[in-house]
Design an enzyme around this catalytic site. Sequence first.
Site, PDB file in Angstrom:
ATOM      1  N   THR A   1       3.255   4.007  -2.545  1.00  0.00           N
ATOM      2  CA  THR A   1       2.930   4.751  -3.759  1.00  0.00           C
ATOM      3  C   THR A   1       2.722   3.803  -4.940  1.00  0.00           C
ATOM      4  O   THR A   1       1.786   3.968  -5.725  1.00  0.00           O
ATOM      5  CB  THR A   1       4.069   5.752  -4.076  1.00  0.00           C
ATOM      6  OG1 THR A   1       4.256   6.580  -2.919  1.00  0.00           O
ATOM      7  CG2 THR A   1       3.734   6.621  -5.255  1.00  0.00           C
ATOM      8  N   ALA A   2       3.582   2.783  -5.055  1.00  0.00           N
ATOM      9  CA  ALA A   2       3.483   1.867  -6.198  1.00  0.00           C
ATOM     10  C   ALA A   2       2.180   1.073  -6.152  1.00  0.00           C
ATOM     11  O   ALA A   2       1.463   0.969  -7.147  1.00  0.00           O
ATOM     12  CB  ALA A   2       4.687   0.923  -6.216  1.00  0.00           C
TER      13      ALA A   2
ATOM     14  N   ILE B   1       8.952   7.380  -9.032  1.00  0.00           N
ATOM     15  CA  ILE B   1       7.484   7.355  -9.181  1.00  0.00           C
ATOM     16  C   ILE B   1       7.139   7.311 -10.669  1.00  0.00           C
ATOM     17  O   ILE B   1       6.174   6.662 -11.079  1.00  0.00           O
ATOM     18  CB  ILE B   1       6.848   8.561  -8.457  1.00  0.00           C
ATOM     19  CG1 ILE B   1       7.045   8.405  -6.941  1.00  0.00           C
ATOM     20  CG2 ILE B   1       5.361   8.691  -8.793  1.00  0.00           C
ATOM     21  CD1 ILE B   1       6.606   9.591  -6.106  1.00  0.00           C
TER      22      ILE B   1
ATOM     23  N   VAL C   1       1.208 -10.552   4.348  1.00  0.00           N
ATOM     24  CA  VAL C   1       1.318 -11.812   3.594  1.00  0.00           C
ATOM     25  C   VAL C   1       2.423 -12.636   4.241  1.00  0.00           C
ATOM     26  O   VAL C   1       3.552 -12.158   4.397  1.00  0.00           O
ATOM     27  CB  VAL C   1       1.655 -11.528   2.105  1.00  0.00           C
ATOM     28  CG1 VAL C   1       1.952 -12.830   1.366  1.00  0.00           C
ATOM     29  CG2 VAL C   1       0.515 -10.774   1.445  1.00  0.00           C
TER      30      VAL C   1
ATOM     31  N   LYS D   1       6.306  22.348  -9.873  1.00  0.00           N
ATOM     32  CA  LYS D   1       7.745  22.136 -10.097  1.00  0.00           C
ATOM     33  C   LYS D   1       8.066  22.341 -11.578  1.00  0.00           C
ATOM     34  O   LYS D   1       7.498  21.676 -12.437  1.00  0.00           O
ATOM     35  CB  LYS D   1       8.116  20.712  -9.669  1.00  0.00           C
ATOM     36  CG  LYS D   1       9.552  20.321  -9.966  1.00  0.00           C
ATOM     37  CD  LYS D   1       9.846  18.874  -9.576  1.00  0.00           C
ATOM     38  CE  LYS D   1      11.215  18.449 -10.093  1.00  0.00           C
ATOM     39  NZ  LYS D   1      11.461  17.009  -9.921  1.00  0.00           N
TER      40      LYS D   1
ATOM     41  N   GLY E   1       0.815  -1.216   0.000  1.00  0.00           N
ATOM     42  CA  GLY E   1       0.000   0.000   0.000  1.00  0.00           C
ATOM     43  C   GLY E   1       0.843   1.257   0.000  1.00  0.00           C
ATOM     44  O   GLY E   1       0.436   2.297   0.525  1.00  0.00           O
TER      45      GLY E   1
HETATM   46  P1  FAD Z   1       7.022   1.132  -0.172  1.00  0.00           P
HETATM   47  O1  FAD Z   1       6.709   2.560   0.001  1.00  0.00           O
HETATM   48  O2  FAD Z   1       8.148   0.577   0.639  1.00  0.00           O
HETATM   49  O3  FAD Z   1       5.705   0.306   0.125  1.00  0.00           O
HETATM   50  C1  FAD Z   1       5.750  -1.085   0.365  1.00  0.00           C
HETATM   51  C2  FAD Z   1       4.389  -1.562   0.823  1.00  0.00           C
HETATM   52  O4  FAD Z   1       4.422  -2.983   0.899  1.00  0.00           O
HETATM   53  C3  FAD Z   1       3.961  -1.074   2.204  1.00  0.00           C
HETATM   54  O5  FAD Z   1       2.592  -0.711   2.178  1.00  0.00           O
HETATM   55  C4  FAD Z   1       4.112  -2.301   3.105  1.00  0.00           C
HETATM   56  O6  FAD Z   1       3.211  -2.304   4.178  1.00  0.00           O
HETATM   57  C5  FAD Z   1       3.801  -3.404   2.105  1.00  0.00           C
HETATM   58  N1  FAD Z   1       4.344  -4.715   2.462  1.00  0.00           N
HETATM   59  C6  FAD Z   1       5.640  -5.094   2.585  1.00  0.00           C
HETATM   60  N2  FAD Z   1       5.720  -6.388   2.955  1.00  0.00           N
HETATM   61  C7  FAD Z   1       4.438  -6.833   3.056  1.00  0.00           C
HETATM   62  C8  FAD Z   1       3.851  -8.082   3.393  1.00  0.00           C
HETATM   63  N3  FAD Z   1       4.585  -9.157   3.743  1.00  0.00           N
HETATM   64  N4  FAD Z   1       2.503  -8.183   3.396  1.00  0.00           N
HETATM   65  C9  FAD Z   1       1.716  -7.122   3.066  1.00  0.00           C
HETATM   66  N5  FAD Z   1       2.213  -5.925   2.733  1.00  0.00           N
HETATM   67  C10 FAD Z   1       3.560  -5.782   2.739  1.00  0.00           C
HETATM   68  N6  FAD Z   1      10.719   8.789  -5.969  1.00  0.00           N
HETATM   69  C11 FAD Z   1      10.390   9.855  -6.713  1.00  0.00           C
HETATM   70  O7  FAD Z   1       9.722   9.705  -7.736  1.00  0.00           O
HETATM   71  N7  FAD Z   1      10.765  11.115  -6.323  1.00  0.00           N
HETATM   72  C12 FAD Z   1      11.544  11.328  -5.247  1.00  0.00           C
HETATM   73  O8  FAD Z   1      11.845  12.474  -4.929  1.00  0.00           O
HETATM   74  C13 FAD Z   1      11.971  10.205  -4.494  1.00  0.00           C
HETATM   75  N8  FAD Z   1      12.792  10.350  -3.427  1.00  0.00           N
HETATM   76  C14 FAD Z   1      13.214   9.226  -2.762  1.00  0.00           C
HETATM   77  C15 FAD Z   1      14.164   9.362  -1.741  1.00  0.00           C
HETATM   78  C16 FAD Z   1      14.634   8.221  -1.093  1.00  0.00           C
HETATM   79  C17 FAD Z   1      15.682   8.374  -0.048  1.00  0.00           C
HETATM   80  C18 FAD Z   1      14.149   6.934  -1.442  1.00  0.00           C
HETATM   81  C19 FAD Z   1      14.648   5.689  -0.740  1.00  0.00           C
HETATM   82  C20 FAD Z   1      13.203   6.809  -2.429  1.00  0.00           C
HETATM   83  C21 FAD Z   1      12.745   7.942  -3.109  1.00  0.00           C
HETATM   84  N9  FAD Z   1      11.847   7.829  -4.155  1.00  0.00           N
HETATM   85  C22 FAD Z   1      11.496   8.919  -4.884  1.00  0.00           C
HETATM   86  C23 FAD Z   1      11.263   6.520  -4.458  1.00  0.00           C
HETATM   87  C24 FAD Z   1       9.835   6.450  -3.957  1.00  0.00           C
HETATM   88  O9  FAD Z   1       9.783   6.736  -2.594  1.00  0.00           O
HETATM   89  C25 FAD Z   1       9.281   5.047  -4.237  1.00  0.00           C
HETATM   90  O10 FAD Z   1       9.468   4.728  -5.582  1.00  0.00           O
HETATM   91  C26 FAD Z   1       7.831   5.003  -3.997  1.00  0.00           C
HETATM   92  O11 FAD Z   1       7.555   5.422  -2.699  1.00  0.00           O
HETATM   93  C27 FAD Z   1       7.289   3.605  -4.222  1.00  0.00           C
HETATM   94  O12 FAD Z   1       7.586   2.789  -3.151  1.00  0.00           O
HETATM   95  P2  FAD Z   1       6.871   1.370  -3.069  1.00  0.00           P
HETATM   96  O13 FAD Z   1       5.409   1.574  -3.040  1.00  0.00           O
HETATM   97  O14 FAD Z   1       7.428   0.504  -4.124  1.00  0.00           O
HETATM   98  O15 FAD Z   1       7.397   0.767  -1.688  1.00  0.00           O
END
Ligand code: FAD
Length: 510
Positions: free
Chosen positions: A21-22, A356, A196, A84, A19
């Site tokens: 951003t992705a 993103i 999970v 931006k 849950g």
């Molecule tokens: P996460 O945000 O880590 O979400 C993972 C989800 O999976 C969570 O909801 C968690 O609860 C769930 N999950 C994990 N394991 C389980 C399980 N076993 N069972 C059920 N649920 C589970 N991107 C940009 O575009 N612009 C930026 O300026 C930018 N700055 C960044 C700066 C830093 C330092 C970093 C590290 C990243 C940055 N990013 C940026 C990247 C951006 O934050 C991510 O691409 C974006 O938040 C997507 O993350 P995600 O949803 O893949 O993972």
Amino acid sequence: MSRVQQCADSPLRVVIVGGGTAGLMTAAALTALAGRTCAVTLIEAADIPIIGVGEATLPHLRAFVARLGIDETAFMAATSATFKLGIRFSGFGARDSDYFHPFGDYGPDFGRAEFHHYWLRRHAAGDAAPLGDYGIADMAAAANRFARPEDMQWSGEHDTAGLPYGYAYQFDATRFAPFLRDWTCARGAQRREAQVTRVVRSSENGRVLALEIADGQRVSGDLFIDCSGFRAILRDEDLWEDWSHWLPCDRAVAVPCTAAGATIEPYTRAKAMDAGGWRWRIPLQHRVGNGYVYPSAFVGDDHAQDTLLAALEGAPLADPRVLRFRAGRQRRAWAHNVVAIGLAAGFLEPLESTSIHLVQAAITHLIEHFPDAQGCDADRDGFNRAMDAEHDRIRDFLILHYHATIRDDAPFWTHVRTMAVPDTLAATLELWRETAQVARYGFGLFKPPSWVAVLIGQGMIPRRWDQRADAAPADMLARELAGLRASIADRVAALPNHSATLARVAASSA
Ligand code: FAD
């Protein structure tokens, strides 16, 4: 007819894990675009926090928000977003250098060569006007002015100063996922708040059959989307392609601070740091986001944290948070009936705010290659090829920022300046140095004006320019460019202040 519509007779059961951003962007897009042709279930663990520091975006996100039918004003209010126009880079070329990477073009092509060739000709003749003087986004950012291009009367004109520019958002990422969650659940997506604990696979073909969640229940599906972040919990083989030898930054410390009356600039700042890595500053409506992205092989955690805290312009609003990552990607992001999107598929680093965007690109390619319940190798392979290309292109562009430095004042900068780069980037640099050309590709980031902004911004002046730029007499070209600068300056002066535009947008949502 889209691939999604084609499978209307057999709605696909799509299970999204994560849950962040992705996960929420994927859930929202599939719910909106696939409608009743697929049933979306979102599983997210409340006790595993999202990364949620992605605050700076690219212009493509506007199309995503609009495509969902989300009102921009409501979106901006919910996420405290600002506009931006690009990124201001300091210290990446020479230690005291400064340039802007705008969302927009420079000057017209005068019907012949691209504008930067004319600029190179004038530059060689001693004209000191920077390339940025010929771009509206660049000049507007410098003047702290902003209006949406479509709100300006001169938008769409074809005189030489009517240059296109785009914009993106800087937003509070911790508010984006909840905003999309409400939006998605209101449109029929099922949400399970659970962790999970086990992935149930077919012993015959490796396809995932169901996910076991903490209470022992099983959630079955046809297509599983792994948005579980760096944990990548649905992955059954590790095909990690490590790029940390080219992108050595592997940690970031982040802390928001109060705005303390600071100007809300319509752009992100990226400042190269003396010891290595770089610092971001992202102004939002209610606070300023700050972070120091650093290579742990060159910079200690304490140094990074102390440097960041010392540079804050307002009071910290939270304890500094250290995030660890590794630059690279998973090959075969789509394997069997599992598609990895977001951090589960890879991460390069935050420079140029591409992560993103990569989520959005993966969603677009998935919808183009949307499978039926049996799955189809051609869809999987098409998706994987497209995502590999997206990653490769961004990788080269990011490496460019480090490699195209003349800095030799610290081991980190000497390392990135002298390191070997990917063959694809080496070829791009060779082409640029010899011809001032940048090859175009059919899709993916970044377009030639972006490359030109960084190459020229970091002082990489090519040996020659396109001969077509020599067609005009020298004095006529000088007059044309001086007139163009004046005309752009006039247009920028007519733009409202960024804060005034934000206030107007906020008032329209009240
Ligand atoms: P996460 O945000 O880590 O979400 C993972 C989800 O999976 C969570 O909801 C968690 O609860 C769930 N999950 C994990 N394991 C389980 C399980 N076993 N069972 C059920 N649920 C589970 N991107 C940009 O575009 N612009 C930026 O300026 C930018 N700055 C960044 C700066 C830093 C330092 C970093 C590290 C990243 C940055 N990013 C940026 C990247 C951006 O934050 C991510 O691409 C974006 O938040 C997507 O993350 P995600 O949803 O893949 O993972």
